[in-house]
Design a protein around this motif. Structure first.
Motif, PDB file in Angstrom:
ATOM      1  N   VAL A 107      -0.424 -43.358  74.433  1.00 18.70           N
ATOM      2  CA  VAL A 107       0.498 -43.307  73.298  1.00 18.70           C
ATOM      3  C   VAL A 107       1.582 -44.225  73.546  1.00 18.70           C
ATOM      4  O   VAL A 107       2.467 -44.545  72.622  1.00 18.70           O
ATOM      5  CB  VAL A 107       1.188 -41.976  73.028  1.00 18.70           C
ATOM      6  N   TYR A 108       1.546 -44.854  74.560  1.00 21.52           N
ATOM      7  CA  TYR A 108       2.623 -46.135  74.811  1.00 21.52           C
ATOM      8  C   TYR A 108       2.442 -47.233  74.622  1.00 21.52           C
ATOM      9  O   TYR A 108       1.417 -47.669  74.765  1.00 21.52           O
ATOM     10  CB  TYR A 108       3.171 -45.736  76.291  1.00 21.52           C
ATOM     11  N   GLU A 109       3.539 -48.213  73.958  1.00 21.55           N
ATOM     12  CA  GLU A 109       3.029 -49.584  73.632  1.00 21.55           C
ATOM     13  C   GLU A 109       2.753 -50.552  74.794  1.00 21.55           C
ATOM     14  O   GLU A 109       1.668 -51.417  74.624  1.00 21.55           O
ATOM     15  CB  GLU A 109       4.613 -50.121  73.110  1.00 21.55           C
ATOM     16  N   HIS A 110       3.141 -49.930  76.267  1.00 24.54           N
ATOM     17  CA  HIS A 110       2.868 -50.919  77.186  1.00 24.54           C
ATOM     18  C   HIS A 110       1.466 -50.784  77.709  1.00 24.54           C
ATOM     19  O   HIS A 110       0.719 -51.516  78.164  1.00 24.54           O
ATOM     20  CB  HIS A 110       3.779 -50.664  78.270  1.00 24.54           C
ATOM     21  N   ASP A 111       0.658 -49.560  77.084  1.00 20.21           N
ATOM     22  CA  ASP A 111      -0.761 -49.526  77.445  1.00 20.21           C
ATOM     23  C   ASP A 111      -1.617 -50.365  76.723  1.00 20.21           C
ATOM     24  O   ASP A 111      -2.796 -50.398  76.869  1.00 20.21           O
ATOM     25  CB  ASP A 111      -1.291 -48.000  77.054  1.00 20.21           C
ATOM     26  N   TYR A 112      -1.174 -50.854  75.371  1.00 24.98           N
ATOM     27  CA  TYR A 112      -2.012 -51.668  74.601  1.00 24.98           C
ATOM     28  C   TYR A 112      -1.780 -53.079  74.876  1.00 24.98           C
ATOM     29  O   TYR A 112      -0.806 -53.674  75.051  1.00 24.98           O
ATOM     30  CB  TYR A 112      -1.806 -51.263  73.128  1.00 24.98           C
ATOM     31  N   ASP A 113      -2.994 -53.764  74.764  1.00 28.98           N
ATOM     32  CA  ASP A 113      -3.259 -55.388  75.093  1.00 28.98           C
ATOM     33  C   ASP A 113      -3.192 -56.165  74.071  1.00 28.98           C
ATOM     34  O   ASP A 113      -2.633 -57.237  74.118  1.00 28.98           O
ATOM     35  CB  ASP A 113      -4.487 -55.432  75.788  1.00 28.98           C
ATOM     36  N   TYR A 114      -3.532 -55.725  73.054  1.00 32.32           N
ATOM     37  CA  TYR A 114      -3.790 -56.650  71.943  1.00 32.32           C
ATOM     38  C   TYR A 114      -3.092 -56.052  70.605  1.00 32.32           C
ATOM     39  O   TYR A 114      -3.137 -54.811  70.305  1.00 32.32           O
ATOM     40  CB  TYR A 114      -5.118 -56.905  71.400  1.00 32.32           C
ATOM     41  N   TRP A 115      -2.342 -56.822  69.685  1.00 29.48           N
ATOM     42  CA  TRP A 115      -1.775 -56.368  68.816  1.00 29.48           C
ATOM     43  C   TRP A 115      -1.896 -57.386  67.439  1.00 29.48           C
ATOM     44  O   TRP A 115      -2.141 -58.368  67.609  1.00 29.48           O
ATOM     45  CB  TRP A 115      -0.169 -56.275  68.800  1.00 29.48           C
ATOM     46  N   GLY A 116      -2.026 -56.599  65.985  1.00 27.54           N
ATOM     47  CA  GLY A 116      -2.141 -57.195  64.825  1.00 27.54           C
ATOM     48  C   GLY A 116      -0.890 -57.667  64.410  1.00 27.54           C
ATOM     49  O   GLY A 116       0.391 -57.539  65.019  1.00 27.54           O
ATOM     50  N   GLN A 117      -0.732 -58.414  63.264  1.00 28.64           N
ATOM     51  CA  GLN A 117       0.693 -59.112  62.764  1.00 28.64           C
ATOM     52  C   GLN A 117       1.201 -58.020  61.844  1.00 28.64           C
ATOM     53  O   GLN A 117       2.656 -58.241  61.656  1.00 28.64           O
ATOM     54  CB  GLN A 117       0.280 -60.209  62.016  1.00 28.64           C
ATOM     55  N   GLY A 118       0.741 -56.840  61.763  1.00 25.14           N
ATOM     56  CA  GLY A 118       1.242 -55.886  60.830  1.00 25.14           C
ATOM     57  C   GLY A 118       0.894 -55.897  59.329  1.00 25.14           C
ATOM     58  O   GLY A 118       0.939 -56.986  58.806  1.00 25.14           O
ATOM     59  N   THR A 119       1.179 -54.906  58.827  1.00 28.50           N
ATOM     60  CA  THR A 119       1.040 -54.654  57.173  1.00 28.50           C
ATOM     61  C   THR A 119       2.421 -53.653  56.833  1.00 28.50           C
ATOM     62  O   THR A 119       2.319 -52.691  57.404  1.00 28.50           O
ATOM     63  CB  THR A 119      -0.256 -54.256  56.730  1.00 28.50           C
ATOM     64  N   GLN A 120       2.791 -54.281  55.744  1.00 23.07           N
ATOM     65  CA  GLN A 120       3.840 -53.530  55.043  1.00 23.07           C
ATOM     66  C   GLN A 120       3.445 -52.144  54.356  1.00 23.07           C
ATOM     67  O   GLN A 120       2.543 -52.542  53.486  1.00 23.07           O
ATOM     68  CB  GLN A 120       4.700 -54.211  54.354  1.00 23.07           C
ATOM     69  N   VAL A 121       4.140 -51.085  54.591  1.00 24.88           N
ATOM     70  CA  VAL A 121       3.687 -49.717  53.685  1.00 24.88           C
ATOM     71  C   VAL A 121       5.161 -49.348  53.158  1.00 24.88           C
ATOM     72  O   VAL A 121       6.036 -49.269  54.200  1.00 24.88           O
ATOM     73  CB  VAL A 121       3.207 -48.772  54.271  1.00 24.88           C
ATOM     74  N   THR A 122       5.293 -49.198  52.001  1.00 25.02           N
ATOM     75  CA  THR A 122       6.552 -48.858  51.293  1.00 25.02           C
ATOM     76  C   THR A 122       6.323 -47.613  50.399  1.00 25.02           C
ATOM     77  O   THR A 122       5.495 -47.668  49.492  1.00 25.02           O
ATOM     78  CB  THR A 122       7.249 -50.057  50.392  1.00 25.02           C
ATOM     79  N   VAL A 123       6.943 -46.833  50.797  1.00 28.29           N
ATOM     80  CA  VAL A 123       6.947 -45.436  49.919  1.00 28.29           C
ATOM     81  C   VAL A 123       8.199 -45.133  49.242  1.00 28.29           C
ATOM     82  O   VAL A 123       9.168 -44.920  49.679  1.00 28.29           O
ATOM     83  CB  VAL A 123       6.604 -44.256  51.007  1.00 28.29           C
ATOM     84  N   SER A 124       8.148 -45.142  47.770  1.00 33.00           N
ATOM     85  CA  SER A 124       9.221 -45.076  47.115  1.00 33.00           C
ATOM     86  C   SER A 124       9.440 -43.353  46.682  1.00 33.00           C
ATOM     87  O   SER A 124       8.398 -42.775  46.574  1.00 33.00           O
ATOM     88  CB  SER A 124       9.053 -45.656  45.739  1.00 33.00           C
TER      89      SER A 124
END
Length: 126
Positions: free
Chosen positions: A108-125
């Protein structure tokens, strides 16, 4: 080297649903635990959910339990995040992450993960 590309983000009203996808390439997908993290404006990136390499162990942060579902398709090198009953506080950039791991339980920790995507925006109105 593993490349991760997220898709499926967008704008949705509170109570609605979105399904995020993360396509992996460049590695042996079935050897990776996968996770979703998110970062809201002005906040630290936080863990959302993770799934182990085989798909038989998942973990969720309390705030999304019962609303979000993570799944994976090792044949298609993809991981998914089904998000239902969305709330304005779910608004964030959602990131897919991969960890080379045969652990039975996902981390569950960020430092455990080796590779990351660029991200996708989710906006809930509201």
């Amino acid at each position: 080297q593993v490349q991760l590309v997220e898709s499926g983000g967008g704008l949705v009203q509170a109570g609605g649903s979105l399904r995020l996808s993360c396509a992996a390439s460049g590695g042996s997908f079935s050897t990776y635990a996968m996770a979703w993290f998110r970062q809201a404006p002005g906040k630290e990136r936080e863990f959302v959910t993770a799934i182990n390499w085989s798909g038989d162990s998942v973990y969720y942060v309390d705030s999304v339990k019962g609303r979000f579902t993570i799944s994976r398709d090792n044949a298609k090198n993809m991981v998914f995040l089904q998000m239902n009953s969305l709330k304005p506080e779910d608004t964030a950039v959602y990131y897919c992450a991969a960890e080379l791991s045969y652990s039975s339980r996902p981390h569950v920790y960020e430092h455990d993960y080796d590779y990351w995507g660029q991200g996708t925006q989710v906006t809930v109105s509201s």
